[in-house]
Write an enzyme that holds these catalytic residues in place. Structure first.
Site, PDB file in Angstrom:
ATOM      1  N   TYR A 127       0.778  -1.235   0.000  1.00  0.00           N
ATOM      2  CA  TYR A 127       0.000   0.000   0.000  1.00  0.00           C
ATOM      3  C   TYR A 127       0.810   1.286   0.000  1.00  0.00           C
ATOM      4  CZ  TYR A 127      -3.950  -3.068   0.553  1.00  0.00           C
ATOM      5  OH  TYR A 127      -4.882  -4.037   0.337  1.00  0.00           O
ATOM      6  N   PHE A 419     -10.622  -4.326  10.551  1.00  0.00           N
ATOM      7  CA  PHE A 419     -11.860  -4.008   9.841  1.00  0.00           C
ATOM      8  C   PHE A 419     -11.729  -4.387   8.368  1.00  0.00           C
ATOM      9  CE2 PHE A 419      -9.236  -0.178  10.125  1.00  0.00           C
ATOM     10  CZ  PHE A 419      -9.134   0.220   8.807  1.00  0.00           C
TER      11      PHE A 419
END
Length: 419
Positions: A127, A419
């Site tokens: 990322y 999450f």
């Protein structure tokens, strides 16, 4: 773009089963997908925030976002575009599918008014190329309960009138949700994110499906002398015996504390459980009160320490205006954004009373990628350290030291939730 490239689009109701199959395959989850699982998963998915890459009518990559509130230094919260459920089938890797979905999602988030984006990175190298940087770290300990030096016969908190009670899941959902909202707004809880009603239902088994991985926990709450809940502990224990003696492992699944008294009492509680030989801390802040709260800190052993929450800015001025600053200072930041969303020159004028931040034509004091700013924003990373790593350039002498004073926090940021 290759005319034969998979079509990327937000999913429809008809796409949903294929999307779930691709998600599970991407994370190497085998087995039959039941109607019960499809129904339970559907309740947490907003179709207009969910992308899929489709080839010949079959989903080959998945990507989803959800709204999130992120606590920043000082206790304020910002709107974040939380990225999750990212997967690409092994047959379709290295075709730019993730880049295309990420670009669409970040643009949508910026248009929606999100000031940053967050994610939990399963793999470190992925990322950074999208402007994310590790903003929080997490540490896990195992504790030999027999060596802590704590009273093994301890049964109640030291505070006069305080107590610890075991509660059932329905009560834990109510008490835990209220406590968490109060705790994450404290000025030194940067990195924490909101927990939705669905989060609490998943954590307590009110929403479940075969193969979900849910394990029912014991839940203890700490009440102060006034009867107010100041802490919550969720834990499990296995059934392990050796040579006719119990040697159980207790695993902390969640521990929320509004103050040090609650945190210390809950650790003492779980470390003095009968039959428990080893306590596994779960994911904690690297500067948690554990293990120094123990008379013998060497009873605790670090078993994991790694980056956890990753962050990238979408609106730099809004992001920098929102957090608190301990002293006054002015910095001009030149930011490079590989996605072309949040780059530019920005003048930050900060003080304990508040901050302003806006684009400027003034020469830069510090030059960096947005990922470097992401790592510093919540207070964990040092500008001086990033300069030595070659990830930040200091154009004005002393600017890195000033950034350290302005941005670093007394306690390290921490994000407990996946999450």
């Amino acid at each position: 773009m290759n005319a034969n490239a998979p079509d990327i689009r937000t999913i429809t109701e008809d796409d949903y089963p294929s999307w779930v199959r691709a998600l599970r395959a991407g994370f190497l989850k085998s087995g039959e997908i039941t109607a019960e699982e499809l129904s339970a998963r559907r309740g947490g998915i907003e179709p207009d925030r969910t992308q899929g890459a489709f080839e010949d009518g079959r989903c080959v990559a998945t990507f989803r976002t959800l709204p999130q509130r992120l606590t920043v230094p000082g206790g304020a919260a910002v709107d974040s575009l939380a990225v999750t459920n990212v997967s690409v089938l092994p047959t379709h890797r290295r075709r730019g599918l993730l880049t295309r979905m990420m670009r669409d999602a970040l643009a949508d988030g910026r248009e929606r008014g999100d000031v940053c984006s967050t994610l939990d990175s399963a793999e470190y190298p992925i990322y950074g190329r999208y402007g994310y940087g590790p903003a929080t770290w997490t540490t896990e300990w195992t504790v030999d309960a027999s060596r802590t030096g704590l009273d093994p016969h301890w049964s109640r908190p030291e505070e006069e009138g305080a107590r610890i009670d075991l509660v059932e899941p329905a009560e834990a959902r109510v008490l835990g949700a209220a406590l968490h909202e109060r705790v994450r707004a404290l000025p030194d809880r940067q990195g924490m994110t909101d927990r939705t009603e669905r989060w609490w239902k998943l954590a307590t088994g009110a929403v479940d499906w075969p193969g979900s991985g849910f394990v029912r926990t014991f839940t203890a709450v700490y009440r102060d002398a006034a009867g107010e809940v100041q802490g919550l502990l969720a834990y499990t224990a296995d059934d392990h015996w050796e040579n006719k003696a119990p040697r159980l492992n207790a695993r902390v699944r969640d521990l929320i504390a509004a103050d040090a008294a609650a945190e210390q009492a809950l650790w003492h509680f779980v470390l003095s459980l009968d039959w428990v030989a080893t306590v596994h801390s779960g994911r904690r802040a690297p500067d948690s009160l554990l293990p120094q709260l123990l008379p013998n800190p060497r009873a605790a052993r670090v078993v994991s320490q790694a980056d956890f929450l990753w962050l990238r800015p979408l609106d730099v001025p809004a992001l920098l205006r929102t957090r608190a600053y301990p002293v006054s200072g002015t910095l001009v930041l030149e930011l490079d954004d590989p996605m072309g969303i949040a780059g530019g020159h920005f003048l930050l004028d900060a003080s304990p009373e508040g901050a302003t931040c806006a684009p400027t034509a003034r020469p830069a004091d510090l030059v960096m990628g947005v990922g470097a700013l992401s790592s510093m924003y919540l207070g964990d990373e040092s500008a001086s350290r990033l300069r030595e790593l070659g990830l930040l350039a200091e154009e004005r002498p002393g600017a890195a030291a000033l950034a350290d004073v302005l941005l670093r926090t007394a306690r390290r940021p921490w994000s407990p939730d996946v999450f």
